[in-house]
Each structure stands twice: as C-alpha cells, then as structure tokens.
Design a protein around this motif. Sequence first.
Motif, PDB file in Angstrom:
ATOM      1  N   LEU A 185      48.877  43.610  36.848  1.00 29.83           N
ATOM      2  CA  LEU A 185      47.761  43.907  37.739  1.00 29.83           C
ATOM      3  C   LEU A 185      46.492  43.173  37.302  1.00 29.83           C
ATOM      4  O   LEU A 185      45.744  42.643  38.145  1.00 29.83           O
ATOM      5  CB  LEU A 185      47.515  45.413  37.762  1.00 29.83           C
ATOM      6  CG  LEU A 185      46.506  45.934  38.780  1.00 29.83           C
ATOM      7  CD1 LEU A 185      46.875  45.502  40.185  1.00 29.83           C
ATOM      8  CD2 LEU A 185      46.428  47.459  38.701  1.00 29.83           C
ATOM      9  N   ALA A 186      46.227  43.112  36.005  1.00 26.11           N
ATOM     10  CA  ALA A 186      45.034  42.416  35.503  1.00 26.11           C
ATOM     11  C   ALA A 186      45.083  40.937  35.863  1.00 26.11           C
ATOM     12  O   ALA A 186      44.061  40.341  36.232  1.00 26.11           O
ATOM     13  CB  ALA A 186      44.922  42.586  33.991  1.00 26.11           C
ATOM     14  N   ALA A 187      46.261  40.316  35.750  1.00 28.77           N
ATOM     15  CA  ALA A 187      46.394  38.904  36.094  1.00 28.77           C
ATOM     16  C   ALA A 187      46.040  38.672  37.558  1.00 28.77           C
ATOM     17  O   ALA A 187      45.311  37.725  37.893  1.00 28.77           O
ATOM     18  CB  ALA A 187      47.815  38.428  35.811  1.00 28.77           C
ATOM     19  N   GLN A 188      46.532  39.543  38.440  1.00 34.71           N
ATOM     20  CA  GLN A 188      46.236  39.383  39.867  1.00 34.71           C
ATOM     21  C   GLN A 188      44.766  39.659  40.167  1.00 34.71           C
ATOM     22  O   GLN A 188      44.148  38.967  40.972  1.00 34.71           O
ATOM     23  CB  GLN A 188      47.125  40.310  40.697  1.00 34.71           C
ATOM     24  CG  GLN A 188      48.590  39.913  40.698  1.00 34.71           C
ATOM     25  CD  GLN A 188      48.799  38.518  41.287  1.00 34.71           C
ATOM     26  OE1 GLN A 188      48.886  37.536  40.554  1.00 34.71           O
ATOM     27  NE2 GLN A 188      48.863  38.429  42.595  1.00 34.71           N
ATOM     28  N   LEU A 189      44.196  40.676  39.523  1.00 36.43           N
ATOM     29  CA  LEU A 189      42.772  40.958  39.733  1.00 36.43           C
ATOM     30  C   LEU A 189      41.902  39.790  39.292  1.00 36.43           C
ATOM     31  O   LEU A 189      40.908  39.452  39.956  1.00 36.43           O
ATOM     32  CB  LEU A 189      42.367  42.223  38.969  1.00 36.43           C
ATOM     33  CG  LEU A 189      42.809  43.559  39.559  1.00 36.43           C
ATOM     34  CD1 LEU A 189      42.437  44.700  38.613  1.00 36.43           C
ATOM     35  CD2 LEU A 189      42.178  43.781  40.930  1.00 36.43           C
ATOM     36  N   CYS A 190      42.256  39.155  38.175  1.00 35.96           N
ATOM     37  CA  CYS A 190      41.492  37.992  37.707  1.00 35.96           C
ATOM     38  C   CYS A 190      41.480  36.891  38.765  1.00 35.96           C
ATOM     39  O   CYS A 190      40.436  36.293  39.047  1.00 35.96           O
ATOM     40  CB  CYS A 190      42.078  37.450  36.404  1.00 35.96           C
ATOM     41  SG  CYS A 190      41.613  38.373  34.928  1.00 35.96           S
ATOM     42  N   ARG A 195      38.061  34.188  42.455  1.00 33.80           N
ATOM     43  CA  ARG A 195      37.912  33.435  43.707  1.00 33.80           C
ATOM     44  C   ARG A 195      36.777  34.004  44.554  1.00 33.80           C
ATOM     45  O   ARG A 195      35.991  33.266  45.134  1.00 33.80           O
ATOM     46  CB  ARG A 195      39.229  33.485  44.484  1.00 33.80           C
ATOM     47  CG  ARG A 195      39.221  32.686  45.780  1.00 33.80           C
ATOM     48  CD  ARG A 195      40.598  32.676  46.428  1.00 33.80           C
ATOM     49  NE  ARG A 195      41.031  34.002  46.847  1.00 33.80           N
ATOM     50  CZ  ARG A 195      42.034  34.667  46.322  1.00 33.80           C
ATOM     51  NH1 ARG A 195      42.710  34.152  45.313  1.00 33.80           N
ATOM     52  NH2 ARG A 195      42.369  35.869  46.769  1.00 33.80           N
ATOM     53  N   ARG A 196      36.667  35.316  44.606  1.00 38.90           N
ATOM     54  CA  ARG A 196      35.670  35.937  45.484  1.00 38.90           C
ATOM     55  C   ARG A 196      34.242  35.743  44.986  1.00 38.90           C
ATOM     56  O   ARG A 196      33.318  35.629  45.795  1.00 38.90           O
ATOM     57  CB  ARG A 196      35.972  37.431  45.650  1.00 38.90           C
ATOM     58  CG  ARG A 196      37.097  37.689  46.645  1.00 38.90           C
ATOM     59  CD  ARG A 196      37.295  39.168  46.882  1.00 38.90           C
ATOM     60  NE  ARG A 196      38.155  39.379  48.034  1.00 38.90           N
ATOM     61  CZ  ARG A 196      37.714  39.527  49.279  1.00 38.90           C
ATOM     62  NH1 ARG A 196      36.423  39.494  49.528  1.00 38.90           N
ATOM     63  NH2 ARG A 196      38.551  39.718  50.272  1.00 38.90           N
ATOM     64  N   VAL A 197      34.043  35.735  43.693  1.00 41.74           N
ATOM     65  CA  VAL A 197      32.675  35.606  43.187  1.00 41.74           C
ATOM     66  C   VAL A 197      32.363  34.195  42.696  1.00 41.74           C
ATOM     67  O   VAL A 197      31.276  33.937  42.197  1.00 41.74           O
ATOM     68  CB  VAL A 197      32.372  36.638  42.078  1.00 41.74           C
ATOM     69  CG1 VAL A 197      32.575  38.050  42.587  1.00 41.74           C
ATOM     70  CG2 VAL A 197      33.227  36.393  40.845  1.00 41.74           C
ATOM     71  N   GLY A 198      33.325  33.279  42.827  1.00 45.00           N
ATOM     72  CA  GLY A 198      33.060  31.874  42.506  1.00 45.00           C
ATOM     73  C   GLY A 198      33.067  31.537  41.034  1.00 45.00           C
ATOM     74  O   GLY A 198      32.263  30.714  40.585  1.00 45.00           O
ATOM     75  N   VAL A 199      33.965  32.162  40.260  1.00 47.79           N
ATOM     76  CA  VAL A 199      34.095  31.829  38.840  1.00 47.79           C
ATOM     77  C   VAL A 199      35.218  30.807  38.695  1.00 47.79           C
ATOM     78  O   VAL A 199      36.352  31.080  39.091  1.00 47.79           O
ATOM     79  CB  VAL A 199      34.404  33.079  37.999  1.00 47.79           C
ATOM     80  CG1 VAL A 199      34.610  32.710  36.535  1.00 47.79           C
ATOM     81  CG2 VAL A 199      33.272  34.084  38.133  1.00 47.79           C
ATOM     82  N   PRO A 200      34.941  29.622  38.138  1.00 43.84           N
ATOM     83  CA  PRO A 200      35.990  28.592  38.022  1.00 43.84           C
ATOM     84  C   PRO A 200      36.978  28.897  36.898  1.00 43.84           C
ATOM     85  O   PRO A 200      36.762  29.784  36.078  1.00 43.84           O
ATOM     86  CB  PRO A 200      35.189  27.320  37.718  1.00 43.84           C
ATOM     87  CG  PRO A 200      33.956  27.819  37.019  1.00 43.84           C
ATOM     88  CD  PRO A 200      33.642  29.162  37.633  1.00 43.84           C
ATOM     89  N   ASP A 201      38.072  28.116  36.899  1.00 38.92           N
ATOM     90  CA  ASP A 201      39.079  28.178  35.843  1.00 38.92           C
ATOM     91  C   ASP A 201      39.688  29.573  35.728  1.00 38.92           C
ATOM     92  O   ASP A 201      39.743  30.162  34.649  1.00 38.92           O
ATOM     93  CB  ASP A 201      38.481  27.754  34.499  1.00 38.92           C
ATOM     94  CG  ASP A 201      39.552  27.444  33.455  1.00 38.92           C
ATOM     95  OD1 ASP A 201      40.713  27.301  33.854  1.00 38.92           O
ATOM     96  OD2 ASP A 201      39.224  27.366  32.260  1.00 38.92           O
ATOM     97  N   SER A 202      40.165  30.079  36.863  1.00 38.33           N
ATOM     98  CA  SER A 202      40.805  31.398  36.824  1.00 38.33           C
ATOM     99  C   SER A 202      42.098  31.355  36.020  1.00 38.33           C
ATOM    100  O   SER A 202      42.553  32.389  35.521  1.00 38.33           O
ATOM    101  CB  SER A 202      41.081  31.899  38.243  1.00 38.33           C
ATOM    102  OG  SER A 202      42.000  31.045  38.913  1.00 38.33           O
ATOM    103  N   GLY A 203      42.699  30.164  35.872  1.00 37.35           N
ATOM    104  CA  GLY A 203      43.941  30.062  35.111  1.00 37.35           C
ATOM    105  C   GLY A 203      43.774  30.515  33.679  1.00 37.35           C
ATOM    106  O   GLY A 203      44.614  31.241  33.137  1.00 37.35           O
TER     107      GLY A 203
END
Length: 363
Positions: A185-190, A195-203
């Motif tokens: 769940l944490a991985a999906q929330l990240c 994406r929604r708040v515009g933070v890059p490098d979600s990987g």
Amino acid sequence: MTTFLFVLALAAVVVLVWRLRSGGTERSMFAPESAATAPPPGPKPIVLPTAWVIPDVLVQFRRVEGFELPPERVAALRERLLALPRPAAAAFKLLSGDFMDSASADALAQEILSEPHLAAQVLATVNSPFYGLARPVASVQDAITYLGRDTVRSVAVRCLIEPALAPADARLSALYDNHARASRLAAQLCQILARRVGVPDSGAMVTAAVLSYVGHMAMLAMRAPEASLQDGRKDFLERSQHEQDDVGIAAGELGCLLLEAWNMPVAIVEDVRQIDLVVTTPPKQLSAQKATRYALTYYCVRVADKLAAGTWADLEAAVPERLVGPEFFHAQTHFMSDPKLAQLAVEMRTPQLVDEVQRLLRA
C-alpha cells in the motif's frame, strides 16, 4: 409572379447555405462545452494543517542510530541478521545503482525473466485485484506497460525479499502479513501522491518505502515474540521506543543495518534511514528537495501502517489537518512549510483518489 418565385427560391438557397455553414455553431449552443472551450478551472484552495503543540512523548524520545551502539553490540546484531535467509541475487541486481538509474523496461523484464519462479510470482501479484488491471496480463513486458517500471520493480523486490524475512514463529504471522500489506500500500500511495503534488523521482520513493519494511519484518526475529505481539497495535513512536529498549535500535535503523550487511548501495540505505528519521526531524534540518521527498514517503508509510492494520478504515483520518498522534507531528510541520505538501489537504479528498485507495484496501 415569376420574379417573386425566383426571389423566394434565391432566398431559400441563401438560408440553406447559411445553415449548412453555421451548423456546427448552432449545435454548440445546445451541446455541453468541450474541454477545449470550457473555462479553465480556478486554482485549488490550500488548506493548511492544524497547528498543535509538540507532544511530550516526542520531546522525550531520542532515536538511536547504529553508530551510537558499542561496536560489540553492533557486531552481535549483525551476526544475528546475517543468520536470516539471504534474498536471491536478482534482488541486489534490481536495486543496484546502475540498474535503478538507467535500466530500460526491456532490461527489467529480462532480469525478472532470468528467474522463472520470480516471473511467475510477479505475474500472479500484478494480476491480483490489488492492482485493478482491466484484464489479466500474460507477460512481464505487458505488466510493465500497464503498471510502469517502478511498480513492477517494487513487486519483484518484495517477492524476493519478503519470503526471506518470514517469521519462524507462527504467532507472528499476522504481524508479518500486516507489514507485507503495508509495504504494497505504501508503494502505491507514493506513486499516487507524488504524481498529484508534483514530486519527481517517485521510483526512488517507492523503493525506499518498500525497503523501509525490511527492518520491521527483521525485528520480529530480534525480539521475544510476546514483546512483538504486545506492541502490534501500538503507534509507531511507542513501538520504536520499546524496540530501542529491547534491541538497542528501532526497526528502521535495524533495517539499515541489515541492508548494509547485504551490501546494498549506500544511497538506498540512506534514503531508507531518512524515512523514519522524519518522526523527529523538522523541515529546517533538511534541504527543501529532500524534505519534500522524505516527508511524503514517511507520510505514505505511516498512513499505510494504519490502513493495513485496520486502525483506520478509510482516508478521512489521513487528511493532513485531521492527523493526530506524536508520529505525525513533524510530518505536519513539513506540510505547513511546503506548498506542495500543503496541497495534500485538498488532494486527499478528491473522489478519484479516495476511490482508488478504497479499491486498494478492498483488494
């Protein structure tokens, strides 16, 4: 009479031509506005979290890092950790610096396919209701196409690491399963919130979030089962204090010690360490870019803990201005000082996001 009829016919032709040329405009008067012609939406409101006084338990808590322990105690812990089963070599390849920085989707697929049992596990996992695919995928390449590299890599890493940390004592299985659910769940929330708040490098965020649970799973082997069971429903800060009392360091730091023993890249270990450090770290102690990434990842991990354990039934308690509990105090200060994170107070109430997270919980 002939002239009159001629004029009448000519007028009819003119009207017909005008109607044909203006037909699109006429129809648009009755049709809803398209996305291209609709007025642009106004700016989303910013809802700041509620300010509250730092809790006494947080003031009194001091997180112990591994280097602060006597060398002989660190050596004893390391020896016990190395006695745990070691994940397959593919896990270390997937998490290597070069692979994470530049590996293509094809390279990721080939690495997963090099371990037949891993490919089967990845396909079984991504075809589960949790990921909500419209139709089953039959190949690793298709899984990457539909879910993205970061999601599929995190699935593969979990499939390789989590079985190695399964507890020998059956009484701890429920706690272990909670950590495994929270990791997914944490991985999906990240991914969703970055994406929604515009933070890059979600990987990198997804990878750190998944690996942050390594310590929590390994801690089940370090403490007496009765102690872990008693702390199973405690909040993160109280559990961390009890872990430090018993083992010398909390689960987050224990996970970093294990990752170091596994020779994981230093950058990944440091990312994992910084996640749980947010519990005691105000924004001014980190650079703006790092503060945003670490605070958002920490928030996703702690929210996932609550949702996976059933402490929270839905996202309403996770809305930033509704957060309570000492483990969220400094997360709140990050939300109030960072416009991107402050936007979470609005985003967490959007029907699309609520529906998506509820689907994940049902699955």
